[in-house]
Design an enzyme around this catalytic site. Structure first.
Site, PDB file in Angstrom:
ATOM      1  N   GLU A 156       3.825   5.689 -56.144  1.00  0.00           N
ATOM      2  CA  GLU A 156       4.226   4.839 -55.011  1.00  0.00           C
ATOM      3  C   GLU A 156       4.065   5.587 -53.689  1.00  0.00           C
ATOM      4  O   GLU A 156       3.756   4.993 -52.661  1.00  0.00           O
ATOM      5  CB  GLU A 156       5.671   4.354 -55.218  1.00  0.00           C
ATOM      6  CG  GLU A 156       5.738   3.288 -56.306  1.00  0.00           C
ATOM      7  CD  GLU A 156       7.019   3.284 -57.124  1.00  0.00           C
ATOM      8  OE1 GLU A 156       8.034   3.855 -56.675  1.00  0.00           O
ATOM      9  OE2 GLU A 156       7.000   2.708 -58.229  1.00  0.00           O
ATOM     10  N   LYS A 198      14.422   5.476 -57.092  1.00  0.00           N
ATOM     11  CA  LYS A 198      13.583   4.885 -56.035  1.00  0.00           C
ATOM     12  C   LYS A 198      14.469   4.363 -54.889  1.00  0.00           C
ATOM     13  O   LYS A 198      15.499   4.971 -54.607  1.00  0.00           O
ATOM     14  CB  LYS A 198      12.681   3.804 -56.629  1.00  0.00           C
ATOM     15  CG  LYS A 198      11.902   4.333 -57.838  1.00  0.00           C
ATOM     16  CD  LYS A 198      10.853   3.405 -58.362  1.00  0.00           C
ATOM     17  CE  LYS A 198      10.142   4.053 -59.532  1.00  0.00           C
ATOM     18  NZ  LYS A 198       9.079   3.244 -60.094  1.00  0.00           N
ATOM     19  N   GLY A 241       6.685  -0.085 -63.716  1.00  0.00           N
ATOM     20  CA  GLY A 241       7.403  -1.266 -63.250  1.00  0.00           C
ATOM     21  C   GLY A 241       6.756  -2.571 -63.684  1.00  0.00           C
ATOM     22  O   GLY A 241       7.109  -3.639 -63.200  1.00  0.00           O
ATOM     23  N   GLU A 277       2.055   9.469 -65.398  1.00  0.00           N
ATOM     24  CA  GLU A 277       2.521   8.125 -65.114  1.00  0.00           C
ATOM     25  C   GLU A 277       1.332   7.199 -64.875  1.00  0.00           C
ATOM     26  O   GLU A 277       0.829   7.104 -63.750  1.00  0.00           O
ATOM     27  CB  GLU A 277       3.395   8.134 -63.868  1.00  0.00           C
ATOM     28  CG  GLU A 277       4.606   9.022 -63.994  1.00  0.00           C
ATOM     29  CD  GLU A 277       5.767   8.443 -63.223  1.00  0.00           C
ATOM     30  OE1 GLU A 277       6.790   8.161 -63.851  1.00  0.00           O
ATOM     31  OE2 GLU A 277       5.632   8.234 -62.009  1.00  0.00           O
ATOM     32  N   ASN A 300      14.514   8.178 -61.925  1.00  0.00           N
ATOM     33  CA  ASN A 300      14.090   8.039 -60.527  1.00  0.00           C
ATOM     34  C   ASN A 300      14.610   6.692 -60.022  1.00  0.00           C
ATOM     35  O   ASN A 300      14.099   5.648 -60.408  1.00  0.00           O
ATOM     36  CB  ASN A 300      12.545   8.097 -60.476  1.00  0.00           C
ATOM     37  CG  ASN A 300      11.998   7.815 -59.093  1.00  0.00           C
ATOM     38  OD1 ASN A 300      12.749   7.749 -58.106  1.00  0.00           O
ATOM     39  ND2 ASN A 300      10.691   7.638 -59.008  1.00  0.00           N
ATOM     40  N   SER A 316       7.466   2.265 -67.544  1.00  0.00           N
ATOM     41  CA  SER A 316       8.176   1.302 -68.406  1.00  0.00           C
ATOM     42  C   SER A 316       8.696   1.945 -69.687  1.00  0.00           C
ATOM     43  O   SER A 316       8.639   1.349 -70.758  1.00  0.00           O
ATOM     44  CB  SER A 316       7.278   0.100 -68.720  1.00  0.00           C
ATOM     45  OG  SER A 316       6.950  -0.577 -67.518  1.00  0.00           O
ATOM     46  N   HIS A 346       4.609  10.890 -56.577  1.00  0.00           N
ATOM     47  CA  HIS A 346       4.767   9.650 -57.337  1.00  0.00           C
ATOM     48  C   HIS A 346       3.696   8.657 -56.877  1.00  0.00           C
ATOM     49  O   HIS A 346       3.336   8.636 -55.696  1.00  0.00           O
ATOM     50  CB  HIS A 346       6.175   9.080 -57.108  1.00  0.00           C
ATOM     51  CG  HIS A 346       6.475   7.962 -58.041  1.00  0.00           C
ATOM     52  ND1 HIS A 346       6.033   6.684 -57.801  1.00  0.00           N
ATOM     53  CD2 HIS A 346       7.125   7.937 -59.225  1.00  0.00           C
ATOM     54  CE1 HIS A 346       6.417   5.914 -58.810  1.00  0.00           C
ATOM     55  NE2 HIS A 346       7.075   6.653 -59.683  1.00  0.00           N
TER      56      HIS A 346
HETATM   57  P1  PGA Z   1       9.364   2.376 -64.412  1.00  0.00           P
HETATM   58  O1  PGA Z   1       8.981   3.494 -63.359  1.00  0.00           O
HETATM   59  O2  PGA Z   1      10.116   3.077 -65.509  1.00  0.00           O
HETATM   60  O3  PGA Z   1      10.193   1.381 -63.665  1.00  0.00           O
HETATM   61  O4  PGA Z   1       8.066   1.808 -64.912  1.00  0.00           O
HETATM   62  C1  PGA Z   1       8.579   4.749 -63.772  1.00  0.00           C
HETATM   63  C2  PGA Z   1       8.398   5.619 -62.580  1.00  0.00           C
HETATM   64  O5  PGA Z   1       7.943   5.111 -61.542  1.00  0.00           O
HETATM   65  O6  PGA Z   1       8.727   6.810 -62.622  1.00  0.00           O
END
Ligand code: PGA
Length: 249
Positions: free
Chosen positions: A96, A11, A172, A166, A9, A212, A94
């Site tokens: 976010e 983003k 992140g 997640e 992803n 992560s 997601h």
């Molecule tokens: P990240 O994000 O690997 O940067 O922690 C995972 C995600 O948001 O799918």
């Protein structure tokens, strides 16, 4: 049947040139994937990336879509628009989107419905925040998210759904759920699906982990019985790192 999946992803990262360059590096190194590999560029870069990957088995995903068929929703993207580009699968819900764009369980239910109605597969994200984890509410949150957005879906339509666990506290942040913490939730999700639907459905659905996930922890995460791969954020922006994760099964 349950599939092994690594999905990147991107983003809100990578302009046109960067998107093409990254996708070239990935496709040059993964010629004949025996597991599913997917990438989700931004909306504006979907079409050029799809063209770039014309002869590749890498699947291009969208990161989101609007819950209505069409209409006066300035700046939004419909399922129909995505399908007309050849998109077969989209990420939905997601954290976010939930946090910064106020996407509630109810809105995500509408998104799941419109996707399924239009034969678009979804990678549906669920996960608890830090406070819920500390207060031991993570099981409750996961169950609520599933019940409110997905448990009305007909059994036959579950083959269009991939779940992504997640934990928000791991996205992140550099914090990763330990393989055992992730496995515990994945197995819990399967038990809910078994109870609501049946054993076969609960065992056939792919449930991937995000938060992560990197080349140095992917192997251990992916070796857990109920973890079928990863939804990769930050680490999917570097070709070598993403390919190493893909090779971690
Ligand atoms: P990240 O994000 O690997 O940067 O922690 C995972 C995600 O948001 O799918």
């Amino acid at each position: 049947m349950r599939k092994k999946i690594v999905a990147g992803n991107w983003k809100m990262n990578n302009n046109l040139e960067e998107s093409i360059s990254l996708v070239r590096q990935i496709s040059d190194n993964i010629k004949d994937p025996d597991r599913q590999i997917m990438i989700a560029p931004s909306f504006v870069n979907l079409y050029p990336v799809i063209n770039e990957l014309k002869n590749s088995k890498i699947e291009v995903l969208s990161q989101n879509f609007h819950q209505k068929e069409n209409g006066a929703y300035t700046g939004e993207i419909s399922v129909n628009m995505l399908k007309s580009l050849g998109i077969k699968t989209s990420i939905v819900g997601h954290s976010e989107r939930r946090e910064y764009f106020s996407e509630t369980d109810e809105i995500l239910k509408e998104k799941a419905d419109i996707a399924i109605k239009n034969n678009l597969n979804i990678i549906f994200c669920i996960g608890e925040g830090l406070e819920d984890r500390i207060n031991n509410n993570h099981f409750k949150i996961i169950e609520k998210q599933l019940r409110k957005s997905l448990f009305h879906i007909k059994q036959d339509d579950w083959n269009k759904i991939i779940l992504a666990y997640e934990p928000i506290w791991a996205i992140g942040t550099g914090e990763t759920a330990s393989p055992l913490q992730a496995q515990e939730i994945h197995s819990f999700i399967r038990s809910l699906l078994k109870e609501k639907y049946n054993k076969e459905l609960s065992e056939n659905i792919s449930i991937i982990y995000g938060g992560s996930c990197k080349s140095n922890n992917a192997r251990e995460l992916f070796s857990q019985k109920d973890i079928d791969g990863g939804l990769i954020g930050g680490a999917s922006l570097r070709a070598k790192e993403f390919i190493d994760i893909y090779n971690s099964f």
